[in-house]
Motif scaffolding. Structure first.
Motif, PDB file in Angstrom:
ATOM      1  N   PRO A 188       0.820  -1.224   0.000  1.00 26.80           N
ATOM      2  CA  PRO A 188       0.000   0.000   0.000  1.00 26.80           C
ATOM      3  C   PRO A 188       0.851   1.271   0.000  1.00 26.80           C
ATOM      4  CG  PRO A 188      -0.921  -1.602   1.528  1.00 26.80           C
ATOM      5  CD  PRO A 188       0.408  -2.142   1.088  1.00 26.80           C
ATOM      6  N   SER A 189       1.951   1.264   0.744  1.00 21.76           N
ATOM      7  CA  SER A 189       2.843   2.431   0.736  1.00 21.76           C
ATOM      8  C   SER A 189       3.508   2.598  -0.622  1.00 21.76           C
ATOM      9  CB  SER A 189       3.916   2.274   1.813  1.00 21.76           C
ATOM     10  OG  SER A 189       3.347   2.273   3.096  1.00 21.76           O
ATOM     11  N   PHE A 190       3.844   1.480  -1.266  1.00 20.35           N
ATOM     12  CA  PHE A 190       4.461   1.526  -2.583  1.00 20.35           C
ATOM     13  C   PHE A 190       3.512   2.198  -3.576  1.00 20.35           C
ATOM     14  CE2 PHE A 190       8.075  -1.273  -4.365  1.00 20.35           C
ATOM     15  CZ  PHE A 190       8.509  -0.264  -5.191  1.00 20.35           C
ATOM     16  N   VAL A 191       2.258   1.781  -3.547  1.00 22.21           N
ATOM     17  CA  VAL A 191       1.264   2.376  -4.445  1.00 22.21           C
ATOM     18  C   VAL A 191       1.136   3.875  -4.187  1.00 22.21           C
ATOM     19  CG1 VAL A 191      -1.198   2.434  -5.020  1.00 22.21           C
ATOM     20  CG2 VAL A 191      -0.016   0.225  -4.794  1.00 22.21           C
ATOM     21  N   LYS A 192       1.099   4.250  -2.917  1.00 27.40           N
ATOM     22  CA  LYS A 192       0.989   5.661  -2.563  1.00 27.40           C
ATOM     23  C   LYS A 192       2.191   6.460  -3.066  1.00 27.40           C
ATOM     24  CE  LYS A 192       0.133   8.692   1.425  1.00 27.40           C
ATOM     25  NZ  LYS A 192      -0.079   8.727   2.903  1.00 27.40           N
ATOM     26  N   SER A 193       3.373   5.896  -2.942  1.00 24.64           N
ATOM     27  CA  SER A 193       4.583   6.576  -3.417  1.00 24.64           C
ATOM     28  C   SER A 193       4.561   6.735  -4.931  1.00 24.64           C
ATOM     29  CB  SER A 193       5.828   5.796  -2.992  1.00 24.64           C
ATOM     30  OG  SER A 193       5.972   5.799  -1.583  1.00 24.64           O
ATOM     31  N   LEU A 194       4.145   5.686  -5.638  1.00 22.76           N
ATOM     32  CA  LEU A 194       4.061   5.776  -7.090  1.00 22.76           C
ATOM     33  C   LEU A 194       3.017   6.801  -7.523  1.00 22.76           C
ATOM     34  CD1 LEU A 194       4.384   2.003  -8.049  1.00 22.76           C
ATOM     35  CD2 LEU A 194       6.060   3.810  -8.499  1.00 22.76           C
ATOM     36  N   ARG A 195       1.928   6.876  -6.786  1.00 23.60           N
ATOM     37  CA  ARG A 195       0.911   7.896  -7.099  1.00 23.60           C
ATOM     38  C   ARG A 195       1.474   9.310  -6.873  1.00 23.60           C
ATOM     39  NH1 ARG A 195      -3.778   6.094  -8.590  1.00 23.60           N
ATOM     40  NH2 ARG A 195      -4.528   4.018  -7.951  1.00 23.60           N
ATOM     41  N   ARG A 196       2.262   9.469  -5.837  1.00 21.28           N
ATOM     42  CA  ARG A 196       2.876  10.775  -5.586  1.00 21.28           C
ATOM     43  C   ARG A 196       3.769  11.182  -6.762  1.00 21.28           C
ATOM     44  NH1 ARG A 196       6.578  12.496  -0.294  1.00 21.28           N
ATOM     45  NH2 ARG A 196       6.779  14.715  -0.856  1.00 21.28           N
ATOM     46  N   ILE A 197       4.547  10.232  -7.251  1.00 22.62           N
ATOM     47  CA  ILE A 197       5.409  10.516  -8.406  1.00 22.62           C
ATOM     48  C   ILE A 197       4.557  10.792  -9.637  1.00 22.62           C
ATOM     49  CG2 ILE A 197       7.113   9.512  -9.970  1.00 22.62           C
ATOM     50  CD1 ILE A 197       8.161   7.923  -7.512  1.00 22.62           C
ATOM     51  N   ARG A 198       3.536   9.981  -9.844  1.00 22.21           N
ATOM     52  CA  ARG A 198       2.672  10.122 -11.012  1.00 22.21           C
ATOM     53  C   ARG A 198       1.974  11.486 -11.035  1.00 22.21           C
ATOM     54  NH1 ARG A 198      -1.430  11.312 -14.224  1.00 22.21           N
ATOM     55  NH2 ARG A 198      -2.355   9.612 -15.432  1.00 22.21           N
ATOM     56  N   GLU A 199       1.525  11.949  -9.873  1.00 19.17           N
ATOM     57  CA  GLU A 199       0.765  13.189  -9.799  1.00 19.17           C
ATOM     58  C   GLU A 199       1.647  14.436  -9.743  1.00 19.17           C
ATOM     59  OE1 GLU A 199      -1.676  12.451  -6.395  1.00 19.17           O
ATOM     60  OE2 GLU A 199      -2.792  10.822  -7.403  1.00 19.17           O
ATOM     61  N   SER A 200       2.956  14.243  -9.609  1.00 15.20           N
ATOM     62  CA  SER A 200       3.862  15.389  -9.575  1.00 15.20           C
ATOM     63  C   SER A 200       4.088  15.925 -10.986  1.00 15.20           C
ATOM     64  CB  SER A 200       5.204  14.978  -8.969  1.00 15.20           C
ATOM     65  OG  SER A 200       5.961  14.209  -9.900  1.00 15.20           O
ATOM     66  N   ASP A 201       4.681  17.110 -11.058  1.00 13.97           N
ATOM     67  CA  ASP A 201       4.967  17.693 -12.367  1.00 13.97           C
ATOM     68  C   ASP A 201       6.441  17.541 -12.741  1.00 13.97           C
ATOM     69  OD1 ASP A 201       6.028  19.477 -10.557  1.00 13.97           O
ATOM     70  OD2 ASP A 201       5.069  21.258 -11.403  1.00 13.97           O
ATOM     71  N   VAL A 202       7.145  16.593 -12.107  1.00 11.59           N
ATOM     72  CA  VAL A 202       8.518  16.327 -12.543  1.00 11.59           C
ATOM     73  C   VAL A 202       8.483  15.758 -13.955  1.00 11.59           C
ATOM     74  CG1 VAL A 202       9.350  15.952 -10.196  1.00 11.59           C
ATOM     75  CG2 VAL A 202       8.605  13.990 -11.546  1.00 11.59           C
ATOM     76  N   LYS A 203       9.550  15.982 -14.700  1.00 13.46           N
ATOM     77  CA  LYS A 203       9.598  15.548 -16.097  1.00 13.46           C
ATOM     78  C   LYS A 203      10.513  14.351 -16.326  1.00 13.46           C
ATOM     79  CE  LYS A 203       8.633  20.202 -17.854  1.00 13.46           C
ATOM     80  NZ  LYS A 203       9.150  21.357 -18.638  1.00 13.46           N
ATOM     81  N   TRP A 204      11.506  14.192 -15.445  1.00 11.58           N
ATOM     82  CA  TRP A 204      12.482  13.112 -15.637  1.00 11.58           C
ATOM     83  C   TRP A 204      12.649  12.334 -14.340  1.00 11.58           C
ATOM     84  CZ3 TRP A 204      14.611  11.977 -20.315  1.00 11.58           C
ATOM     85  CH2 TRP A 204      14.513  12.951 -21.312  1.00 11.58           C
ATOM     86  N   LEU A 205      12.781  11.011 -14.469  1.00 10.01           N
ATOM     87  CA  LEU A 205      13.033  10.140 -13.330  1.00 10.01           C
ATOM     88  C   LEU A 205      14.444   9.565 -13.446  1.00 10.01           C
ATOM     89  CD1 LEU A 205       9.627   8.243 -13.050  1.00 10.01           C
ATOM     90  CD2 LEU A 205      10.351  10.360 -11.926  1.00 10.01           C
TER      91      LEU A 205
END
Length: 260
Positions: A188-205
């Protein structure tokens, strides 16, 4: 002097700089002569990495900190040696400190008896803590600290403008860091972290393994959907939150149903 090959302004990735795979991604972030390292990798590549840094004309005395993104051996086995060579303080999330300071071989994956893995895990003193919301100032640039648990409970990511040093959260092929209860994985924490990245406006990982890549929301959506499925699969043992088959079986037993 060795020509620097930054992948972004103020960022050098040491595998890319060397032109070969040295281990996990090791990021040198710099502003002027000041610099820091995000992860260091295995002990046997530390001297090679330090020599590359020297050849790029970064003063070793100007290393402001060594950062452990989390306490897995492939990222941090070389910290003790790097600290000795660079005389720089080490920072980590509070939950990573006990296994780092004790050299806990089980929590760091240095020892996996079933796979005959038994690696050295030198203990190292941690000098400072990094928490979600902290800011790291390096000259005129600022890194924002994100706690992105899931792979481990101490996984840190760092935002610099429109790039994110994203740790073991997701790789270019959509894979994620190993999910294992022994080192604090939590789906569940993993999903939440991925959602945080997904919803951010960063352009590069900029991940901890493999090449950096442009953030792809479709890829993140697919990975999130896959991990949400893991929540209900026996394959993931105690990391799953339930196993619907058992509820179905209980109902079938109560009703006296037989397989068709």
């Amino acid at each position: 002097m060795l020509a620097r090959k930054p992948i972004f302004p103020n960022v050098i990735e040491m595998n890319f700089q060397a032109g070969e795979v040295l281990g996990c991604c090791v990021y040198l972030v710099f502003d002027g002569s000041d610099w820091l390292l995000i992860d260091i990798g295995l002990e046997d590549t530390v001297e090679e990495i330090v020599e590359l840094i020297r050849q790029m004309d970064f003063p070793l005395s100007k290393c402001k900190m060594l950062i452990a993104t989390h306490a897995d051996v492939d990222h941090i086995q070389g910290l003790a040696k790097a600290k000795q060579l660079l005389k720089a303080p080490i920072y980590a999330h509070p939950r990573a400190i006990p296994p780092l300071e004790s050299g806990d071989k089980l929590r760091t994956f240095a020892q996996i008896e079933a796979q005959k893995i038994d690696m050295a895990m030198p203990p190292v003193k941690i000098d400072g803590k990094l928490e979600d919301g902290d800011k790291i100032q390096l000259g005129d640039i600022t890194l924002d600290v994100w706690l992105t648990p899931g792979h481990t409970d101490s996984q840190l990511s760092f935002r610099l403008g429109d790039i994110l040093f994203s740790g073991d959260n997701i790789y270019r092929d959509g894979c994620v860091g190993a999910i294992d209860a022994h080192h604090g994985s939590d789906i569940p924490s993993f999903v939440k972290s991925l959602r945080r990245i997904r919803e951010s406006d960063v352009k590069w990982l900029l991940p901890s393994h493999g090449p950096y890549f442009r953030k792809d929301n479709a890829l993140l959506d697919k990975t999130i959907h896959r991990l949400e499925g893991y929540l209900h699969m026996a394959d993931f043992g105690t990391c799953a939150i339930d196993w619907p088959l058992m509820d179905q079986w209980e109902q079938e037993l109560a009703e006296g149903k037989r397989p068709k």
